[in-house]
Scaffold this active site. Structure first.
Site, PDB file in Angstrom:
ATOM      1  N   ASN A  14     -10.463  -2.620  -5.341  1.00 31.82           N
ATOM      2  CA  ASN A  14      -9.777  -2.002  -6.670  1.00 31.82           C
ATOM      3  C   ASN A  14     -11.043  -1.186  -7.741  1.00 31.82           C
ATOM      4  O   ASN A  14     -10.845  -0.514  -8.626  1.00 31.82           O
ATOM      5  CB  ASN A  14      -8.955  -2.343  -6.423  1.00 31.82           C
ATOM      6  CG  ASN A  14      -7.638  -2.101  -5.521  1.00 31.82           C
ATOM      7  OD1 ASN A  14      -7.329  -3.334  -4.949  1.00 31.82           O
ATOM      8  ND2 ASN A  14      -8.128  -0.886  -4.518  1.00 31.82           N
ATOM      9  N   ASP A  23       1.014  -1.135   0.053  1.00 35.23           N
ATOM     10  CA  ASP A  23      -0.180   0.049   0.054  1.00 35.23           C
ATOM     11  C   ASP A  23       0.591   1.416   0.082  1.00 35.23           C
ATOM     12  O   ASP A  23       2.291   1.329   0.569  1.00 35.23           O
ATOM     13  CB  ASP A  23      -0.857   0.543   1.245  1.00 35.23           C
ATOM     14  CG  ASP A  23      -2.166   1.258   1.126  1.00 35.23           C
ATOM     15  OD1 ASP A  23      -2.509   1.616   0.331  1.00 35.23           O
ATOM     16  OD2 ASP A  23      -2.770   1.066   2.395  1.00 35.23           O
TER      17      ASP A  23
HETATM   18  C1  IPE Z   1      -6.118  -2.731  -0.319  1.00 38.34           C
HETATM   19  O1  IPE Z   1      -5.425  -1.105  -0.891  1.00 38.34           O
HETATM   20  C2  IPE Z   1      -5.555  -3.286  -1.720  1.00 38.34           C
HETATM   21  C3  IPE Z   1      -4.544  -2.937  -2.499  1.00 38.34           C
HETATM   22  C4  IPE Z   1      -3.194  -3.826  -1.704  1.00 38.34           C
HETATM   23  C5  IPE Z   1      -4.261  -4.155  -3.409  1.00 38.34           C
HETATM   24  P1  IPE Z   1      -6.018   0.049  -0.377  1.00 38.34           P
HETATM   25  O2  IPE Z   1      -5.476   1.031  -1.321  1.00 38.34           O
HETATM   26  O3  IPE Z   1      -7.378  -0.603  -1.825  1.00 38.34           O
HETATM   27  O4  IPE Z   1      -6.516  -0.952   0.096  1.00 38.34           O
HETATM   28  P2  IPE Z   1      -7.862   0.810   1.309  1.00 38.34           P
HETATM   29  O5  IPE Z   1      -9.147   1.412   0.141  1.00 38.34           O
HETATM   30  O6  IPE Z   1      -7.040   2.047   1.316  1.00 38.34           O
HETATM   31  O7  IPE Z   1      -9.037  -0.052   2.493  1.00 38.34           O
HETATM   32  C1  IPE Z   2      -1.368  -0.298  -3.289  1.00 43.06           C
HETATM   33  O1  IPE Z   2      -1.776   1.916  -3.194  1.00 43.06           O
HETATM   34  C2  IPE Z   2      -1.581  -0.545  -4.860  1.00 43.06           C
HETATM   35  C3  IPE Z   2      -2.941  -1.179  -5.127  1.00 43.06           C
HETATM   36  C4  IPE Z   2      -4.629  -0.176  -5.072  1.00 43.06           C
HETATM   37  C5  IPE Z   2      -3.090  -2.428  -5.927  1.00 43.06           C
HETATM   38  P1  IPE Z   2      -2.112   2.856  -3.389  1.00 43.06           P
HETATM   39  O2  IPE Z   2      -2.971   2.721  -5.069  1.00 43.06           O
HETATM   40  O3  IPE Z   2      -3.445   1.822  -2.435  1.00 43.06           O
HETATM   41  O4  IPE Z   2      -1.948   4.253  -3.036  1.00 43.06           O
HETATM   42  P2  IPE Z   2      -2.259   5.091  -2.212  1.00 43.06           P
HETATM   43  O5  IPE Z   2      -2.998   4.432  -0.723  1.00 43.06           O
HETATM   44  O6  IPE Z   2      -3.055   5.580  -2.542  1.00 43.06           O
HETATM   45  O7  IPE Z   2      -1.643   5.668  -1.353  1.00 43.06           O
HETATM   46 MG    MG Z   3      -4.254   2.283  -0.524  1.00 42.33          MG
END
Ligand code: IPE
Ligand code: IPE
Ligand code: MG
Length: 242
Positions: free
Chosen positions: A65, A17
């Site tokens: 996602n 994340d």
């Molecule tokens: C969880 O991260 C999913 C992945 C890393 C693939 P998200 O960034 O989507 O999670 P939330 O929405 O903050 O809970």
């Molecule tokens: C996690 O990074 C990657 C995936 C969900 C695949 P994010 O895209 O959620 O990054 P933040 O949380 O917005 O910084």
């Molecule tokens: Mg995230």
């Protein structure tokens, strides 16, 4: 009951994340955060091998996602495609088996093809399991397992009395793998976001503040040391606590 230092780290699961925030902080579009994030994977995979860890699970895309902008989603799948095309030879050479947790039928055809090739080419590999959680949701996985078991009861393959934790486990995507010992979620978010709820039941959790694109081997080693300093009791009492 043994202490963590005696409970070998076999399965480590990552929630990668913080890619988006990493990019935003640099004034870059979010998708370049995903690119930088994909570039981190191989280092962490290498360190797993160096530490004699047996299974690495990576949360690459959740069922939630799909709520993101289409453009960002397309970039993400494209970077994953590039990752596998670039790394598949060495993954095979390492004797690592690629498996997918999740339903990839909704992904772009090109990405599906690359991933299916990676699964096929590594299916006999025994040294390590590289579990990519893609279009994965923990609740969906549990519902799927319940349906598979119900089918088997309906078709008289098993009896209701045969359904125990072991049978249930064997109907998850991670059938045959050990439960997760250590969960690492980068970027400081303190939740599991529908990730491996069954498999994490007794895992140790570590939440490093740094975003995934800055998560180095060194940071990973700090987490491993932290893991081995923990006291895993599994409901019991350790010898030195009696
Ligand atoms: C969880 O991260 C999913 C992945 C890393 C693939 P998200 O960034 O989507 O999670 P939330 O929405 O903050 O809970
Ligand atoms: C996690 O990074 C990657 C995936 C969900 C695949 P994010 O895209 O959620 O990054 P933040 O949380 O917005 O910084
Ligand atoms: Mg995230």
């Amino acid at each position: 009951m043994a202490k963590s230092k005696e409970i070998k780290l076999k399965h480590v699961a990552f929630i990668m994340d913080g890619n988006g925030r990493w990019a935003k902080r640099r004034g870059l579009p979010r998708h370049l955060g995903h690119k930088a994030g994909c570039d981190r994977i191989i280092d962490i995979y290498e360190e797993c091998l160096a530490q004699d860890i047996k299974v690495m699970s990576l949360y690459a895309f959740s069922t939630e996602n799909w709520n993101r902008p289409k453009d960002e989603i397309n970039h993400l799948f494209n970077y994953l495609d590039i990752f596998f095309k670039k790394q598949i030879k060495r993954i095979i050479k390492d004797g690592s088996r690629v498996i997918i947790s999740g339903d990839i039928s909704a992904l772009p055809k090109k990405t599906q093809k690359t991933i299916n090739e990676a699964i096929e080419k590594t299916k006999e590999c025994k040294n390590f399991v590289f579990n990519i959680c893609l279009n994965y949701g923990g609740k969906a996985e549990i519902v799927r397992a319940a349906k598979l078991l119900a089918e088997e009861v309906k078709n008289n393959k098993i009896k209701i009395e045969d359904i125990d934790e072991n049978a249930f486990s064997n109907h998850l995507y991670t059938a045959g793998l050990p439960d997760v010992d250590l969960l690492i979620r980068t970027s400081g978010e303190l939740r599991t976001s529908n990730y491996l709820p069954w498999q994490l039941a007794y895992a140790e959790f570590i939440f490093p503040e740094i975003p995934w694109p800055d998560f180095t081997k060194e940071e990973f080693r700090k987490c491993i040391n932290e893991y081995y300093s923990r006291n895993r009791r599994f409901g019991g009492i350790n010898d030195d606590e009696k």
